[in-house]
Design a protein around this motif. Structure first.
Motif, mmCIF file in Angstrom:
data_model
loop_
_atom_site.group_PDB
_atom_site.id
_atom_site.type_symbol
_atom_site.label_atom_id
_atom_site.label_comp_id
_atom_site.label_asym_id
_atom_site.label_seq_id
_atom_site.Cartn_x
_atom_site.Cartn_y
_atom_site.Cartn_z
ATOM 1 N N ASN A 293 -51.511 46.993 37.159
ATOM 2 C CA ASN A 293 -50.093 47.170 37.525
ATOM 3 C C ASN A 293 -49.358 45.838 37.321
ATOM 4 O O ASN A 293 -49.967 44.827 36.944
ATOM 5 N N ILE A 294 -48.060 45.843 37.590
ATOM 6 C CA ILE A 294 -47.245 44.653 37.306
ATOM 7 C C ILE A 294 -47.674 43.457 38.153
ATOM 8 O O ILE A 294 -47.590 42.307 37.718
ATOM 9 N N ASP A 295 -48.146 43.717 39.376
ATOM 10 C CA ASP A 295 -48.550 42.600 40.233
ATOM 11 C C ASP A 295 -49.846 41.956 39.733
ATOM 12 O O ASP A 295 -49.995 40.739 39.770
ATOM 13 N N VAL A 296 -50.750 42.798 39.238
ATOM 14 C CA VAL A 296 -51.977 42.269 38.640
ATOM 15 C C VAL A 296 -51.625 41.415 37.412
ATOM 16 O O VAL A 296 -52.179 40.321 37.218
ATOM 17 N N SER A 297 -50.684 41.912 36.596
ATOM 18 C CA SER A 297 -50.379 41.160 35.374
ATOM 19 C C SER A 297 -49.643 39.855 35.696
ATOM 20 O O SER A 297 -49.886 38.832 35.060
ATOM 21 N N ARG A 298 -48.769 39.872 36.718
ATOM 22 C CA ARG A 298 -48.133 38.599 37.105
ATOM 23 C C ARG A 298 -49.193 37.604 37.594
ATOM 24 O O ARG A 298 -49.153 36.425 37.257
ATOM 25 N N HIS B 9 -40.899 48.815 49.909
ATOM 26 C CA HIS B 9 -41.393 48.530 48.561
ATOM 27 C C HIS B 9 -42.877 48.161 48.572
ATOM 28 O O HIS B 9 -43.389 47.642 49.573
ATOM 29 N N VAL B 10 -43.514 48.395 47.431
ATOM 30 C CA VAL B 10 -44.909 48.008 47.211
ATOM 31 C C VAL B 10 -45.087 46.520 47.545
ATOM 32 O O VAL B 10 -44.273 45.689 47.119
ATOM 33 N N LEU B 11 -46.130 46.193 48.284
ATOM 34 C CA LEU B 11 -46.393 44.808 48.672
ATOM 35 C C LEU B 11 -47.274 44.139 47.599
ATOM 36 O O LEU B 11 -48.449 44.506 47.446
ATOM 37 N N PRO B 12 -46.725 43.168 46.869
ATOM 38 C CA PRO B 12 -47.495 42.554 45.770
ATOM 39 C C PRO B 12 -48.802 41.922 46.234
ATOM 40 O O PRO B 12 -49.803 41.943 45.505
ATOM 41 N N ASP B 13 -48.804 41.357 47.436
ATOM 42 C CA ASP B 13 -50.000 40.672 47.939
ATOM 43 C C ASP B 13 -51.203 41.606 48.022
ATOM 44 O O ASP B 13 -52.348 41.163 47.889
ATOM 45 N N ALA B 14 -50.930 42.892 48.270
ATOM 46 C CA ALA B 14 -52.007 43.894 48.311
ATOM 47 C C ALA B 14 -52.239 44.483 46.918
ATOM 48 O O ALA B 14 -53.372 44.584 46.439
ATOM 49 N N ASN B 15 -51.153 44.835 46.264
ATOM 50 C CA ASN B 15 -51.233 45.580 45.003
ATOM 51 C C ASN B 15 -51.848 44.764 43.871
ATOM 52 O O ASN B 15 -52.395 45.329 42.922
ATOM 53 N N HIS C 66 -52.153 36.445 44.973
ATOM 54 C CA HIS C 66 -50.757 36.585 44.568
ATOM 55 C C HIS C 66 -49.854 36.757 45.783
ATOM 56 O O HIS C 66 -50.169 37.526 46.695
ATOM 57 N N THR C 67 -48.753 36.054 45.804
ATOM 58 C CA THR C 67 -47.738 36.286 46.827
ATOM 59 C C THR C 67 -46.385 35.987 46.202
ATOM 60 O O THR C 67 -46.308 35.314 45.177
#
Lengths: 225, 204
Positions: A48-53, A175-181, A154-155
């Motif tokens: 997902n986008i958070d993994v790619s960031r 919204h989806v929490l990037p720290d988890a996702n 990631h945060t």
């Protein structure tokens, strides 16, 4: 506690060099190619986008600093493809076979591009986490800024805004929490707020006492002030 | 997902960036994981179809239509979607209005978040270390590098795009444009004035 991408407030980067609106969208042909390969690979659905960031943020500080923008994209994409098991290191060294890949049915086709880009990927989700803060309420960001689930994870709380006191301006919904996702812990949606900080709360020598900075911050980044 | 692998697989690809992209595209194409025609289509979309002309249309409409402006500032996402501007990196849009008392400016200090359906792919300077590092701390010095000087009575509010909300700056309508229609107004709206690093062009 920090990574090299978290550069807000840093000194020493020199002037910004504006360009006119007429500059080409992609300064080099390979820039457009890098963007397109990255987007197309994303449609395989393996991250997902958070993994790619986070993959870009995990480039070594040396690489992050010396790579140009799209070099970061393409290099972290290569890393992600191997980490997610889509490719192997042998694929990169030419030692692997060219047999059709089990994921090839998912490959984005030219005729699907317009619809796929237009569809987007909204980040708001229903959540049973109630909003803890009201518009106008004073809040303080957690300190230190860090992912509380994975060390070095990631945060989206920049280090320059950690431990700072501001006021809630808007509630954006949940919204989806990037720290988890970003780490396989699910989407864990929670309230997301726009929080406004006086510049004097963030910087030792603000340019003007009236100036402000607004950040979008998840509820778990905040405590009552 | 592994976290910090000191042995980054990307180091196995050619160091030259153009060759690195080519190598990756070739490997993925041979395995049927990407279609080069789809890549051409993606590039064409962002080179020719989606760009700041979209955002300029929104701004010009807001300047001439008070109801549209009100709806845009209240909840921009459905309003711009009605004009056909929705999609990747523009799923949650917030429009912020400049006034004589307040100037808005947008940055993404952590990466390069930007409202793609309205403004297209961000320019190089927006993604540069210098802009990311400095915009939040010294916006007035950065604005000066764009040729913009604001009165000290005008507050600068910098929006750091740390989530999936994408911000569009609604600049002030230039003086002397009272008689202009939407197309002529849109021609005055630059990309930079919708990021907040510029002001609209003056009518000629």
């Amino acid at each position: 506690m920090t990574r090299v991408h978290d550069m807000g407030g840093r000194f020493g980067d020199g002037p910004v060099r504006p360009k006119s609106d007429d500059e080409p969208v992609f300064a080099e042909d390979w820039h457009g190619r890098a963007l397109a390969v990255t987007l197309a690979a994303g449609f395989l659905g393996k991250w997902n986008i958070d993994v790619s960031r986070h993959a870009r943020e995990r480039l070594s500080p040396k690489d992050y600093a010396r790579f140009s923008y799209y070099e970061k994209w393409i290099s972290s994409l290569a890393d992600l493809l191997v980490e997610s098991g889509v490719l192997t290191k042998e694929d990169f060294t030419g030692a692997a076979s060219d047999d059709p890949h089990p994921l090839s049915a998912r490959a984005l086709k030219a005729e699907s591009v317009a619809a796929a880009l237009a569809k987007g990927g909204p980040a708001d989700r229903p959540s049973d986490v109630p909003a803890r803060f009201k518009i106008g309420q004073s809040v303080r960001t957690v300190h230190p800024a860090a992912n509380r689930l994975v060390d070095g994870g990631h945060t989206r709380l920049p280090i320059y805004a950690s431990g700072a006191t501001g006021k809630v301006m808007r509630l954006h919904g949940t919204h989806v929490l990037p720290d988890a996702n970003a780490h396989g812990f699910g989407e864990a949606p929670e309230p997301l707020y726009a929080v406004v900080f006086p510049a004097s709360e963030l910087w030792a020598d603000p340019e003007n006492p009236k100036d402000e900075v607004v950040l979008d911050l998840w509820q778990s980044y905040l405590e009552p002030a | 997902m592994p976290h910090d692998d000191p042995d980054h697989p990307h180091a196995l690809l050619p160091p030259d960036p153009a060759l690195r992209v080519k190598a990756l595209e070739t490997i993925l194409t041979r395995k049927g994981l990407i279609d080069p025609a789809a890549l051409d289509e993606i590039i064409d979309t962002y080179q020719n179809k989606i760009g700041p002309q979209n955002g300029a249309r929104v701004v010009a409409r807001a300047w001439i239509d008070p109801d549209f402006r009100k709806a845009l500032l209240a909840d921009a996402t459905p309003v711009v979607a009605d004009l056909g501007f929705y999609g990747r990196q523009g799923e949650h849009i917030v429009a912020v209005e400049n006034t004589p008392d307040l100037h808005n400016m947008v940055v993404c200090t952590l990466c390069s978040c930007y409202p793609w359906p309205l403004l297209g792919i961000p320019p190089g300077w927006y993604k540069s270390d210098a802009y990311r590092a400095r915009a939040a701390r010294e916006p007035r010095k950065v604005l000066a590098e764009f040729g913009v000087t604001l009165p000290s009575e005008t507050a600068v509010r910098v929006w750091d795009s740390t989530a999936e909300i994408r911000y569009l700056v609604l600049p002030m309508r230039p003086a002397g444009t009272e008689g202009l229609g939407e197309d002529d107004l849109a021609a005055l709206v630059t990309r930079d004035c919708m990021i907040g690093t510029g002001l609209p062009k003056e009518p000629s």
